[in-house]
Structures are given as C-alpha cells and as structure tokens.
Write a protein that holds these residues in place. Structure first.
Motif, PDB file in Angstrom:
ATOM      1  N   GLU B 160      56.823   4.047   7.328  1.00  0.00           N
ATOM      2  CA  GLU B 160      57.392   5.392   7.395  1.00  0.00           C
ATOM      3  C   GLU B 160      58.424   5.646   6.311  1.00  0.00           C
ATOM      4  OE1 GLU B 160      58.435   5.298  11.774  1.00  0.00           O
ATOM      5  OE2 GLU B 160      58.200   7.442  11.412  1.00  0.00           O
ATOM      6  N   GLU B 161      58.481   6.886   5.905  1.00  0.00           N
ATOM      7  CA  GLU B 161      59.518   7.320   4.977  1.00  0.00           C
ATOM      8  C   GLU B 161      60.852   7.198   5.727  1.00  0.00           C
ATOM      9  OE1 GLU B 161      61.673   9.921   4.205  1.00  0.00           O
ATOM     10  OE2 GLU B 161      61.719   9.649   2.035  1.00  0.00           O
ATOM     11  N   TYR B 162      61.895   6.731   5.040  1.00  0.00           N
ATOM     12  CA  TYR B 162      63.106   6.307   5.765  1.00  0.00           C
ATOM     13  C   TYR B 162      63.802   7.426   6.530  1.00  0.00           C
ATOM     14  CZ  TYR B 162      66.461   8.120   2.266  1.00  0.00           C
ATOM     15  OH  TYR B 162      67.217   8.927   1.458  1.00  0.00           O
ATOM     16  N   CYS B 165      61.793   8.270   9.697  1.00  0.00           N
ATOM     17  CA  CYS B 165      61.971   7.260  10.734  1.00  0.00           C
ATOM     18  C   CYS B 165      63.323   7.433  11.417  1.00  0.00           C
ATOM     19  CB  CYS B 165      61.855   5.868  10.117  1.00  0.00           C
ATOM     20  SG  CYS B 165      61.933   4.556  11.329  1.00  0.00           S
ATOM     21  N   LEU B 166      64.364   7.619  10.621  1.00  0.00           N
ATOM     22  CA  LEU B 166      65.706   7.775  11.180  1.00  0.00           C
ATOM     23  C   LEU B 166      65.787   9.025  12.048  1.00  0.00           C
ATOM     24  CD1 LEU B 166      68.588   6.825  11.427  1.00  0.00           C
ATOM     25  CD2 LEU B 166      69.106   7.868   9.224  1.00  0.00           C
ATOM     26  N   TRP B 167      65.150  10.085  11.613  1.00  0.00           N
ATOM     27  CA  TRP B 167      65.136  11.316  12.392  1.00  0.00           C
ATOM     28  C   TRP B 167      64.496  11.071  13.757  1.00  0.00           C
ATOM     29  CZ3 TRP B 167      67.378  15.681  13.176  1.00  0.00           C
ATOM     30  CH2 TRP B 167      66.749  16.696  13.897  1.00  0.00           C
ATOM     31  N   ALA B 168      63.347  10.368  13.751  1.00  0.00           N
ATOM     32  CA  ALA B 168      62.672  10.068  15.012  1.00  0.00           C
ATOM     33  C   ALA B 168      63.580   9.233  15.916  1.00  0.00           C
ATOM     34  CB  ALA B 168      61.365   9.337  14.744  1.00  0.00           C
ATOM     35  N   GLN B 169      64.306   8.299  15.309  1.00  0.00           N
ATOM     36  CA  GLN B 169      65.203   7.450  16.082  1.00  0.00           C
ATOM     37  C   GLN B 169      66.343   8.261  16.693  1.00  0.00           C
ATOM     38  OE1 GLN B 169      65.756   4.775  12.789  1.00  0.00           O
ATOM     39  NE2 GLN B 169      64.654   3.109  13.780  1.00  0.00           N
ATOM     40  N   ILE B 170      66.886   9.199  15.933  1.00  0.00           N
ATOM     41  CA  ILE B 170      67.992  10.024  16.442  1.00  0.00           C
ATOM     42  C   ILE B 170      67.480  10.967  17.534  1.00  0.00           C
ATOM     43  CG2 ILE B 170      69.750  11.734  15.835  1.00  0.00           C
ATOM     44  CD1 ILE B 170      70.334   8.877  14.886  1.00  0.00           C
TER      45      ILE B 170
END
Lengths: 164, 728
Positions: B160-162, B165-170
């Motif tokens: 995943e584009e970083y 991925c971070l957005w999904a995690q948040i």
C-alpha cells in the motif's frame, strides 16, 4: 549527563584499538593521527587459503576497494593469514569496521583494525619463523593456519618419541 | 540544560517519547515557566529543522508536542489549531505534491498518540480536519506507486501507498473510539498531579512557505510480508490496518535509525522493545528489517548493515529468530516471480552473505521446484545467482559440496581463464605466432617499443593485404596482446592490476579509437567469461586508468555480443558501478571548482580590506592565476557533465532500442510481451532511474526532448512517467 548524551551518538566499532605498530616510524601521536584519518584496515585471523578474490568480495560490501595486499610469510612468500585493505574513502573503511569486523570469511571470524598506511615491507609476517607472531606461540591446532603453532610443533615430535 | 537533554532525546530516541513527555509534564506542573520555555524552545527547533529540510526529524518534534497535550503541558485547542494550519497546506496551488503529503502525514501520524484527547476537546474541528484530509487523499496522484512496490502482485499482502495505509489505520482507530492500547503512557500514572497543571497555548504556527530547493521526503510504500496467519504460536500479529501495527513499525524503525552504527546495541534494543510479550516481536523485527533492506529507491542505511544486524539478532535469540528468518526467506523465495529487480539483487546479496556466516547450511531440496523450470525464470535465476555469489565468498568445490547433486545445472562455472592461444592446437589461429612472441617478450621484460614493434606485424583481418591507407583499427592486435598479457597475469587480481599498470602505454595506444575501447572489453570478457568478478574489477581498473571510458562500457554491455548475458547480475553491477564512478568524477571536479572559487573570494576579500601597502604585484598575480584556474575548472566541469549526460543518453537509448525491438517482434508474432526477459529488462530500466535519480533529475529536459517523447511505445513511456511522479 554529557556522557549519556554522547551515548546517543556512539560509534564504538569505529574507535581505534589499543594496538600500536612497534615498527612505526614516528611517535605515538603521529601514529594515532594517521589511524584516525586512515582509509586502510589491517585484517587478521584469515585462513592461509583465503584468496584476494574472497577478500575483495567481502570488503567491497562496505565501499569501493582501492587495493588489497595479502600478508606473506617472509621466508616462504606464501599467504600467512593477514592482509591490508585500502579503501578510496574513509567511509568505506568505517563501514567495514562496523559491519564486516567480527563476521566470518572462509568460516573464520575475521578481525579488522585501523592501519596507519601500507609501506613496503609491512606485507611480511614478523614472527621468527617467517609467519605472524601469533602463529609462533599458539598452542592450538588450526588446520587453516599451518596446523600447530611453530613452537608447539617443535615440541610435538619429541612427545611422539616418548610414547614409544 | 534539562531541556537540551530532553529535546535532544526527543529527537534521537523517538521510541521513548512518552517517557520524556511525562517528565516534561511533571516539571511543568511544578514550574509553569519551565513548561512555557520548553515549548518555545521546541517550536524554535521545529522551525529550524523545517528550514533545513530535516523533515523526518520534524515529524518526531511535532509528535512530541502533541504528546505534551496528553501531559497537560499544551492546551488541546492550540494543538488542533496547529494541525489546521498544517492541513491548510493542501489548499496551496502550484506546489509539489510531496510537500502537502508531508504535512498531512505529520498530522495523521500524531493521532495514535493524541487523537483521543483532541477528539474529546474539539471533536467538531477534528472531524472537519479529517474530512479535509480525506478530500486531499482522494484527489492525490499516485502514479509513483508501481515504481516503489517491492512486489507487483496484490496477494498475499498488498503493497500500500503509505498515506493510504495510514489513513485506513486512523479510520479504524476512530471507529474504535480512539482506544489505543499499545503505546506506553507513563503519564496516566501521574494523572492526579498532571491534571492540576496549567497548560500553555502553542503560538500560532504558520508552516514555512515552499522554497524551490526544498527536499521533501519521497513517497513510500508500506512493506508487509507477515500477517496473523504467519506466527504459529504465541501472541497474534496486529492487523495491517490496526494502529498498533503503525506504532510498532514506527518505533522499530526509530531504534534502527538511532543505533544502526552499533549492531550489538541495535539488536539488544530491538529485542527489548517494551510490550514485546503481547506481540510476535521477532516477526515484526524481521519484517521491519527486510522492509528497510528492500526499500525503493534505496535502503536508509548501507545494505551490509542489515546482514550483520540479522546475524547479531540470531546470536541473541538462537532459539527463535533463525526460524523466523528461515520462514521469511522461504516466503521471499516463493514470491520471486513478482519481486522488483533491485530487491531481488539485494536478496541475492543478503542471502549469500548470510549463508557464508553459517557454513552455507540450507535446505536446498525445499527449492527443487526451480530445477524443472526454464533457467531464465526468477526462481532458478535467483538460486543460480546466490550460488555464484556464495562461490565468490568461498571457492568452487565448496559450492559443489553444499548443494544436492540435482542442482548441478545451477552451479556456477569454475572461475578459470580461457586462453585462446593455449597450446599447439591453436596454432592455426592467425594470432597464434604473435601470441607466442609477445608472451616471450613480456616474460623477458622487453620494452614497450619492442612489444609495439612485434604487434605491428600482426595481420589485420579488417584490411586487404595491399590496402595502403594506413593504420585502421586492428582487432587482432588487441586480441593477441591482451589475451597473452592477461593470461600471464591470471594468478590474482593484484597480478592483473600490475599488468595493466605496467603496460598502460601500450593499452592506451591500442584503445585510442572507440572501436579499440569496445574491443578491449570484448577480449576481457572472452578470457574471463567464467569469472565475472574478475571482469568487474578489470573494467573498474580500466575506467579509473582511462584505458576505456564510461560510454564504451555502457555500449559494450548493451552490445549484441553480450545479449546472452544481459539478464545476469554481474552485468548490472558493472553498469551501476560505472555510473557511480562517472558521478564521483563530476562531483570531484565540482568540488575543486568550489574550493578554487572560495580561495579567490578570500583572496579578494583580503585585498579589499587591506591597506595599499599590502596590495603588491604578488597578490595580483595570485588572483590572476586563481581566475585562470577557475576558468579551466569550469571547462572541466562542463566537459565532465557533458560526458555524464552522454552516458545516460547512451544507456537509455539502448534500453529503448532493445525494448522496442522486443515489443514489435511480439506484436507481429501475436505473442504475449511479458516474457521473463522483458520483465527483467523493464525492471532494469526502472532500476537505473531509481538508483541514480538525483543525477538524472539534472538531465530531465534533454531526456524528455530526445528520448522519452510522446511517440515512444506507451509501455516504455510509462516507466519514465512513473519516475517523474516521484517528485510531483
């Protein structure tokens, strides 16, 4: 507290060791200065059978190697288990001290240390028998370094005689 | 003193962030002024790091500030305001995407630490913030992603584009009502003290404007190779979109960043990660390390560091880590078909070096599936290259001994010299008599003149006997001399280098023309084709002693004669080494120019500030000399840059020719273009862009005008466009 802060920037693998070349032409201060800016490493505990190719391959992993000088037995003129590796840059040598020192080449843990710079004559072992000093006195049997140490191998035949 | 210590520690030990913020919180509760001064100092530091392009450090500073909200040092609304200013960068026009990317990244990456607190105090503002971010992420361009992915396949783990991925995690964290259980929060224990403290407001912080020379971090792709199915016993691995996964990976990366120079400390710190009993720590460590090793365009630290770090970790955890590493190696082998070429190269180098530290013990039979495949396929190719590299670290017989007999087709050739004029059986060859004479001459220490005289008698296969037009290039001369010389010097690298040095004059004479340079390389390959390591070191030496130039090497590697070796690793190692040498050469002259300019400036300064007495003819002469020197160096720089540009033009031109030929052939034959050769070639083209992106950026204009035009086949143009997208 400044000690603790320095610990954050620690790079101990790159520090110079206690060893000083007794044949060095100059005083301690000169030698240390050269060691701290050197691009050349001494490499020890090599097998007698380790080739320049192998040394080049492993030491190229930390930087471009300028030249390698294989250490020779002064009498036999054959490899006697050490060499010098000179890099084009200091960084190459530092990374070797950090990441190649203490790992294996030809199944042996090799040891690297800063060297003040190669000079003609330094490629020869300084032991009485022609090889390295450490091979004069060691007691163990090391097939990759000529078997028993020179002194120990002199004693051995006598022992065999005694058993008969 | 205390805040120098704390703020330094904040930057340098980011994984221990919450310990230091708690400390600052307690101090602030005791002494309000201390808190205020500390915050001011951190803001100053933040401004400095942003000014100096130290974006990765700046992230830690902002995270520290945000955690100070949890410690009641900073008031939540003022933190939200800072975040709002950061996110407003996404509204800026005509700025590189990587700029707004960074500001969004900073805000999102702080939320695991402070999201809960900020939402409790300012949920409306935070919602607005997040929806602004969502809008930005939707319209963001992601052409760069394929070039940065370690594997092209989506399964088993998408790369995943970083930011995605971070957005999904948040998002997941928000859904879980900001309940985050992984981060150690010492300040909770001190809540009764801290909640009495007076808070400070962050001064309004305007992000510094975009400067043309700003160097924002490159986008990246999140490396994942394990999931919860991989750790057989013990704690479960947090999911790929869990915020715990983000925090663990961040902290492990930080530890490596801090301690990479000291492998024992680094390994110890990694293994003593707090909270290790709740996670499969060995798996996280191995994943993070391989993630860095395979990072595109290049790893954060020198490749060999990771090899030594993994060895150190195996030493400290001999009962568990080697098994995880073996499992990882097996997985990497299974997925070779879709792995990026640069990453495969690094895997080859890592695995062979690793094995050489463990007596080459490996369950080769597990990989016997590669024996029934076409040798050009990724798996057998990988094993072949590993065995070749392993041989370089040992010797041929060793490799024969360590693999099962079924693997014999993959064992490298014995690295011995191939002498054309070996013995009487070669006596019918046109160069044979001369080879004997030259050989004897060299052994008898004949002078260069004498040898050149002998060589004059060598017949020229390219010339008619009665052709009197003078010296045209004679390939046989080169062949006879070099084959014989290298044969005599074949014993070791040093012998060969010595030979090249001793006969430098003759070699320069023989390689005056471009044909000569190309031919000398052909001969080197011809004699040492079973010893690629020797070819590489000889080519290196010949470039450094100017017997051949970089463009000649590039032309040789891409020539028809070398087509059958085109997919072998040593070819690309030589190419990249050649490009690097060219790079260092240009940099060296540029530095000489800068130094001369500095010297002149100092001289002029001295003159301007001196009395008339000091202004004598000598200093004027010196200045004149310096100005002349600067002019010469300027010319030298321009000439070197021109040579460098030409090198890249040659390389890219050759790639385009080869790829176009292949595409046309496939089209006319109605054959699928994606052969193993094609995938390899495209991968190698990408690799040239990635490994030398800094240098190539300088010549983008020329490349676009001359080579990567709209008329180019879209398959080839796509690679160029992906590369351009890296600095959007």
């Amino acid at each position: 507290m400044s000690v603790k802060l320095n610990a954050l920037f620690s790079d101990s693998y790159v520090d110079i060791s206690q060893y000083r070349d007794q044949h060095f032409k100059g005083n301690r201060y000169d030698q240390e200065k050269l060691l701290k800016q050197s691009n050349t490493l001494y490499v020890g505990n090599l097998s007698f059978y380790t080739t320049e190719d192998q040394v080049h391959e492993i030491f190229s992993k930390s930087g471009d190697v300028k030249r390698i000088i294989i250490g020779l037995d002064k009498v036999k003129k054959t490899a006697c288990g050490f060499c010098f590796v000179e890099y084009y840059t200091r960084t190459g040598a530092e990374n070797a001290m950090r990441f190649i020192n203490g790992t294996r080449l030809d199944d042996r843990i090799i040891r690297t240390d800063w060297d003040a710079g190669f000079k003609e004559g330094r490629q020869y072992g300084r032991g009485k028998s022609g090889g390295q000093v450490r091979d004069e006195y060691r007691q163990d049997y090391d097939p990759a370094r000529g078997g028993y140490g020179k002194l120990a191998s002199q004693h051995r035949p006598t022992e065999a005689q005694n058993t008969f | 003193i205390l805040f120098i210590y704390s703020s330094r520690s904040a930057r340098l030990l980011p994984e221990k962030l919450t310990v230091y913020t708690t400390l600052v919180g307690l101090l602030n509760a005791r002494n309000y002024n201390f808190g205020g001064e500390f915050v001011e100092a951190m803001i100053r530091q933040l401004k400095e790091t942003l000014k100096n392009n130290l974006y990765n450090e700046a992230v830690y500073l902002v995270r520290f500030l945000s955690d100070l909200v949890n410690c009641h040092v900073i008031a939540a609304p003022s933190m939200v305001a800072m975040f709002e200013n950061f996110v407003s960068v996404t509204q800026e026009e005509d700025v590189p995407q990587v700029r707004s990317d960074w500001f969004v990244y900073v805000v999102l990456s702080c939320l695991p630490w402070v999201g809960k607190e900020l939402y409790e105090k300012k949920d409306v503002e935070m919602d607005r913030l997040l929806s602004q971010i969502e809008g930005y992420l939707k319209r963001r361009v992601k052409t760069h992603v394929p070039m940065l992915q370690v594997w092209t396949a989506e399964k088993p783990h998408p790369q995943e584009e970083y930011l995605d991925c971070l957005w999904a995690q948040i998002q997941k964290l928000k859904k879980d009502r900001w309940q985050e259980r992984h981060i150690l929060r010492p300040y909770i224990a001190f809540d009764s003290v801290l909640c009495e403290a007076l808070q400070h407001n962050l001064p309004p912080f305007t992000p510094p404007g975009h400067m043309p020379d700003a160097q924002y971090p490159m986008p990246r792709v999140v490396f994942r190779m394990f999931d919860y199915t991989d750790a057989p016993e013990g704690p479960v691995m947090p999911g790929s979109h869990s915020v715990e996964r983000f925090v663990i990976e961040e902290n492990l990366h930080c530890i490596i960043k801090t301690h990479w120079r000291e492998r024992k400390t680094c390994a110890a710190q990694l293994l003593s990660y707090p909270g290790k009993n709740k996670i499969p720590l060995n798996y996280h460590i191995v994943e993070v390390i391989f993630g860095e090793l395979f990072q595109l365009p290049s790893p954060p630290h020198i490749d060999v560091m990771y090899t030594t770090l993994l060895i150190e970790l195996c030493k400290l955890q001999p009962g568990s880590l080697p098994q995880v590493l073996a499992q990882a190696t097996e997985m990497l082998y299974m997925r070779l078909d879709t792995m990026n070429s640069s990453c495969v190269d690094r895997l080859i180098n890592w695995f062979s070096h690793h094995l050489s530290n463990f007596q080459f013990r490996w369950s080769w039979d597990d990989w016997s599936d590669c024996l029934t495949m076409d040798l050009e396929k990724p798996k057998p190719k990988f094993v072949k290259e590993v065995l070749e590299k392993s041989m370089r670290l040992s010797y041929h017989q060793r490799i024969v001994d360590i693999v099962p007999p079924t693997f014999s087709a993959l064992i490298p050739a014995e690295p011995i010299f191939s002498y054309k004029y070996e013995d009487e059986s070669a006596s019918s060859l046109p160069g044979y008599p001369a080879s004997v004479t030259v050989g004897n001459a060299i052994k008898n220490r004949a002078s260069n003149e004498e040898i050149l005289t002998i060589l004059k008698e060598v017949p020229n296969p390219n010339q008619e006997d009665d052709d009197d037009e003078g010296e045209s290039f004679n390939p046989l001369k080169v062949d006879v001399f070099l084959q014989t010389l290298l044969h005599l010097a074949a014993k070791s690298f040093s012998h060969s280098f010595s030979a090249l040095g001793k006969f430098h004059e003759i070699l320069k004479a023989l390689t005056e023309s471009d044909e000569g340079k190309l031919h000398i390389l052909k001969v080197v390959y011809d004699v040492w084709r079973n010893h690629p390591q020797m070819i590489a070191v000889l080519v290196d030496k010949m470039i450094r002693t100017q017997i051949v130039d970089c463009a000649a090497v590039a032309n040789w590697l891409f020539s028809q004669d070398m087509a059958h070796e085109f997919t072998r690793l040593f070819i690309w190692e030589i190419l990249h080494s050649t490009i690097r040498k060219m790079d260092k050469h240009v940099q060296k002259i540029q530095q000489e120019l800068e130094e001369a300019k500095d010297k002149l400036e100092k001289q002029q300064h001295k003159r301007d500030s001196g009395d008339d007495e000091d202004m004598d003819k000598n200093s004027e002469d010196e200045e004149g000399q310096l100005e002349e020197q600067i002019e010469r160096l300027q010319e030298k720089v321009e000439s070197a840059q021109s040579e460098q540009k030409n090198l890249f033009l040659v390389i890219f031109q050759r790639f385009i020719m080869l790829l176009t030929e292949h595409l046309v052939r496939c089209e006319t034959g109605s054959v699928d273009i994606t052969t193993p050769w094609y995938k390899n070639c495209v991968g190698r083209l990408q690799q040239v862009f990635l490994m030398h992106h800094v240098t190539i950026q300088q010549y983008m204009g020329t490349l676009e005008n001359l080579l990567f035009t709209a008329e180019l086949d879209p398959h080839i143009l796509a690679v160029y466009q992906q590369f351009c997208a890296l600095q959007l």
